[in-house]
Design an enzyme around this catalytic site. Structure first.
Site, PDB file in Angstrom:
ATOM      1  N   PHE A 120      22.995  21.815  43.723  1.00  0.00           N
ATOM      2  CA  PHE A 120      23.738  22.876  43.046  1.00  0.00           C
ATOM      3  C   PHE A 120      25.000  23.265  43.813  1.00  0.00           C
ATOM      4  CE2 PHE A 120      24.541  27.122  41.326  1.00  0.00           C
ATOM      5  CZ  PHE A 120      24.368  26.893  39.966  1.00  0.00           C
ATOM      6  N   GLU A 121      24.983  23.134  45.122  1.00  0.00           N
ATOM      7  CA  GLU A 121      26.131  23.517  45.960  1.00  0.00           C
ATOM      8  C   GLU A 121      27.181  22.411  46.082  1.00  0.00           C
ATOM      9  OE1 GLU A 121      22.815  26.020  46.407  1.00  0.00           O
ATOM     10  OE2 GLU A 121      22.815  23.915  46.998  1.00  0.00           O
TER      11      GLU A 121
ATOM     12  N   SER B 277       7.876  20.672  37.187  1.00  0.00           N
ATOM     13  CA  SER B 277       7.160  21.186  36.018  1.00  0.00           C
ATOM     14  C   SER B 277       7.830  22.401  35.379  1.00  0.00           C
ATOM     15  CB  SER B 277       5.725  21.538  36.412  1.00  0.00           C
ATOM     16  OG  SER B 277       5.733  22.494  37.452  1.00  0.00           O
TER      17      SER B 277
ATOM     18  N   HIS C 106      13.926  24.221  35.818  1.00  0.00           N
ATOM     19  CA  HIS C 106      14.906  24.244  36.914  1.00  0.00           C
ATOM     20  C   HIS C 106      15.691  22.937  36.992  1.00  0.00           C
ATOM     21  CE1 HIS C 106      16.045  24.054  41.275  1.00  0.00           C
ATOM     22  NE2 HIS C 106      16.468  25.263  40.969  1.00  0.00           N
TER      23      HIS C 106
END
EC number: 2.5.1.78
Length: 156
Positions: A58-59, A86, A89
């Site tokens: 994400f960064e 699961s 995300h």
């Protein structure tokens, strides 16, 4: 007939930035090794390759943007590994990283190459980090070399 433009696979003299996500480092370190190998084999010197480690995928766009804005690089390579779990995300992270890198590729004036694995399983990630399915870090570096040279040709 008009001109044909192609980027050549010669890294000599190119300055390349690599952004690597530390999450799943047992995979991303292999992607980085593949990228560095490709750059070396195509003539890049160690001094011309800078690596920035970030906490996770994400960064990656943030660090890639900072590198691109510095004006020091001919291309940026982004490397990371996101493995489906699961929860949703996975989808959020993959979508945002892909959008972020894509936006940088279009807005910074230099190629920003997407070398982030998005796999369903650890096994798929391992296969793409130097075993059965090649090394996607190596492939990302080859794309960066070609696109950096093509960018220079198109700017003449």
């Amino acid at each position: 007939m008009g001109q044909t433009f192609e980027g050549h696979l010669v890294a000599e003299g190119l300055k390349v930035g690599i952004v690597v996500g530390r999450f799943n480092e047992f995979i991303t370190s292999k992607l980085l090794g593949g990228a560095e190998d490709a750059l070396r084999r195509h003539g890049a010197s160690e001094a011309d390759v800078d690596v920035a480690w970030v906490p996770g995928a994400f960064e990656i766009p943030f660090a890639a943007k900072k590198m691109a804005e510095s004006g020091k690089y001919d291309a940026i390579i982004t490397l990371g590994t996101v493995i489906r779990g699961s929860t949703p995300h996975f989808d959020y992270v993959c979508n945002e990283v892909a959008k972020g890198v894509g936006a940088l590729n279009m807005s910074t004036g230099i190629p920003v190459i997407f070398g982030v694995l998005t796999t369903d399983t650890i096994e798929q990630a391992v296969e793409r980090a130097g075993t059965k399915a090649g090394n996607k870090g190596w492939e990302a570096a080859a794309a960066a070399i070609e696109m950096a040279n093509l960018s220079k040709e198109l700017s003449k």
